[in-house]
Write a protein that holds these residues in place. Structure first.
Motif, PDB file in Angstrom:
ATOM      1  N   LYS A 106     -41.893   5.161 -84.904  1.00 38.75           N
ATOM      2  CA  LYS A 106     -41.540   5.819 -83.647  1.00 38.75           C
ATOM      3  C   LYS A 106     -40.103   5.510 -83.263  1.00 38.75           C
ATOM      4  O   LYS A 106     -39.347   6.400 -82.835  1.00 38.75           O
TER       5      LYS A 106
ATOM      6  N   TRP B  82     -37.703   7.429 -85.545  1.00 36.33           N
ATOM      7  CA  TRP B  82     -37.663   8.844 -85.186  1.00 36.33           C
ATOM      8  C   TRP B  82     -36.862   9.051 -83.905  1.00 36.33           C
ATOM      9  O   TRP B  82     -36.090   9.997 -83.780  1.00 36.33           O
ATOM     10  N   THR B  83     -37.037   8.158 -82.932  1.00 38.11           N
ATOM     11  CA  THR B  83     -36.264   8.231 -81.696  1.00 38.11           C
ATOM     12  C   THR B  83     -34.774   8.087 -81.977  1.00 38.11           C
ATOM     13  O   THR B  83     -33.941   8.825 -81.432  1.00 38.11           O
ATOM     14  N   THR B  84     -34.424   7.129 -82.835  1.00 39.78           N
ATOM     15  CA  THR B  84     -33.023   6.917 -83.191  1.00 39.78           C
ATOM     16  C   THR B  84     -32.432   8.151 -83.860  1.00 39.78           C
ATOM     17  O   THR B  84     -31.331   8.603 -83.512  1.00 39.78           O
ATOM     18  N   ALA B  85     -33.159   8.720 -84.823  1.00 42.03           N
ATOM     19  CA  ALA B  85     -32.659   9.903 -85.533  1.00 42.03           C
ATOM     20  C   ALA B  85     -32.521  11.087 -84.590  1.00 42.03           C
ATOM     21  O   ALA B  85     -31.507  11.804 -84.615  1.00 42.03           O
ATOM     22  N   ARG B  86     -33.517  11.296 -83.720  1.00 41.69           N
ATOM     23  CA  ARG B  86     -33.490  12.435 -82.805  1.00 41.69           C
ATOM     24  C   ARG B  86     -32.317  12.334 -81.826  1.00 41.69           C
ATOM     25  O   ARG B  86     -31.559  13.304 -81.639  1.00 41.69           O
ATOM     26  N   ILE B  87     -32.154  11.172 -81.212  1.00 40.81           N
ATOM     27  CA  ILE B  87     -31.075  10.998 -80.243  1.00 40.81           C
ATOM     28  C   ILE B  87     -29.718  11.098 -80.930  1.00 40.81           C
ATOM     29  O   ILE B  87     -28.777  11.706 -80.397  1.00 40.81           O
ATOM     30  N   SER B  88     -29.597  10.524 -82.123  1.00 39.44           N
ATOM     31  CA  SER B  88     -28.318  10.561 -82.836  1.00 39.44           C
ATOM     32  C   SER B  88     -27.944  11.993 -83.218  1.00 39.44           C
ATOM     33  O   SER B  88     -26.775  12.398 -83.079  1.00 39.44           O
ATOM     34  N   ILE B  89     -28.908  12.764 -83.691  1.00 39.57           N
ATOM     35  CA  ILE B  89     -28.629  14.154 -84.082  1.00 39.57           C
ATOM     36  C   ILE B  89     -28.255  14.989 -82.863  1.00 39.57           C
ATOM     37  O   ILE B  89     -27.268  15.738 -82.877  1.00 39.57           O
ATOM     38  N   LEU B  90     -29.035  14.869 -81.782  1.00 38.41           N
ATOM     39  CA  LEU B  90     -28.744  15.648 -80.578  1.00 38.41           C
ATOM     40  C   LEU B  90     -27.403  15.242 -79.965  1.00 38.41           C
ATOM     41  O   LEU B  90     -26.631  16.097 -79.521  1.00 38.41           O
TER      42      LEU B  90
ATOM     43  N   GLU C 109     -34.515   9.430 -72.458  1.00 41.29           N
ATOM     44  CA  GLU C 109     -33.570   9.876 -73.479  1.00 41.29           C
ATOM     45  C   GLU C 109     -32.433  10.701 -72.889  1.00 41.29           C
ATOM     46  O   GLU C 109     -31.335  10.735 -73.454  1.00 41.29           O
TER      47      GLU C 109
ATOM     48  N   THR D  89     -36.454   3.494 -74.080  1.00 40.56           N
ATOM     49  CA  THR D  89     -35.951   4.306 -75.181  1.00 40.56           C
ATOM     50  C   THR D  89     -35.299   3.366 -76.186  1.00 40.56           C
ATOM     51  O   THR D  89     -34.107   3.070 -76.113  1.00 40.56           O
TER      52      THR D  89
END
Length: 267
Positions: free
Chosen positions: A46, A49-57, A133, A216
């Protein structure tokens, strides 16, 4: 003549990284048990996934804003450029901790943003802009903007304006000349900015820790928790190793597409 530099690299760079790699496979017991947590631990999955999602956005939003500012910079008069550059560079002189606390004042439920919106009658209840986030991304985008603007601007500045004039002379409309000529020529700067912003985002610590309020968790804060609070050195060093490997792989893949030395001014 290179011996002192090589020695410094071995002592202050290679040895610490080697220690991290060694600890990740020897603590608490020799083996790859720490790495199996990547496939078995729901909390780690989890967090990743949070790290990847925030970094991409964060990277996407930063690139859009940085491109707009860079385009305005390139086409501004010298006098306006100086003031715009001042606005871009000043945040780099301010501590990230100070900037994070400034967003804390702006984004909290009783902060300036919610107060202004309530006073204007735009909203009835305060918006939830912190401890989630949204707040983390706002703070990270603000921090990353200069790192997105500078590479894109440097690339745009070197684009030959005669190419645009030639396209216009051949009958292209302004947007068509931009989309088919200017934008493709500016892509190397966009790639360079995306590399910088995404890599910084993956390992960011202060802003997610303050604006996320512990709700987060990104990988850097998770590593801190594992090492300083839970005292699971093996898990913390394993995650640090994975972060290093991911960044190395990203740079290797991108280097197959663009010349990184030339992109960052070393070639």
């Amino acid at each position: 003549m290179t011996a002192p530099a090589v020695l410094l690299m071995l002592v202050f760079y290679v040895y610490p990284i080697g220690r991290v790699l060694w600890m990740s496979i020897t603590i608490p017991e020799p083996g790859l048990d720490n790495y199996t947590l990547l496939a078995t631990s729901a909390s780690i999955q989890k967090m990743l996934w949070t790290t990847a999602r925030i970094s991409i956005l964060t990277t996407l939003v930063t690139l859009v804003l940085a491109y707009i500012v860079s385009y305005a910079l390139v086409h501004a008069t010298p006098h306006v450029q100086r003031w715009m550059f001042l606005g871009v560079v000043i945040p780099l002189w301010i501590s990230v901790l100070v900037r994070a606390f400034s967003w804390f004042i702006l984004l909290r439920r009783e902060g300036l943003i919610n107060t202004a919106l309530l006073t204007a009658g735009i909203i009835d209840t305060p918006l939830s802009l912190m401890w989630n986030e949204v707040g983390v991304m706002i703070g990270m985008v603000h921090f990353m903007l200069p790192f997105g603007i500078l590479p894109i601007y440097a690339n745009m500045r070197d684009i030959d304006r005669r190419c645009i004039a030639a396209a216009r002379g051949l009958g292209a409309r302004p947007f068509e000349a931009f989309w088919r000529i200017f934008f493709p020529l500016s892509l190397p700067g966009v790639v360079g900015a995306s590399i910088l912003v995404f890599i910084f985002s993956l390992g960011f610590f202060v802003t997610p820790a303050l604006l996320g309020g512990g709700k987060t968790l990104m990988v850097a804060e998770y590593i801190k928790v594992q090492i300083l609070e839970v005292v699971r050195w093996g898990v913390g060093t394993m995650l640090a190793t994975m972060l290093l490997v991911v960044i190395g792989v990203l740079l290797a893949v991108v280097s197959r597409v663009v010349n990184l030395r030339k992109l960052f001014g070393a070639g």
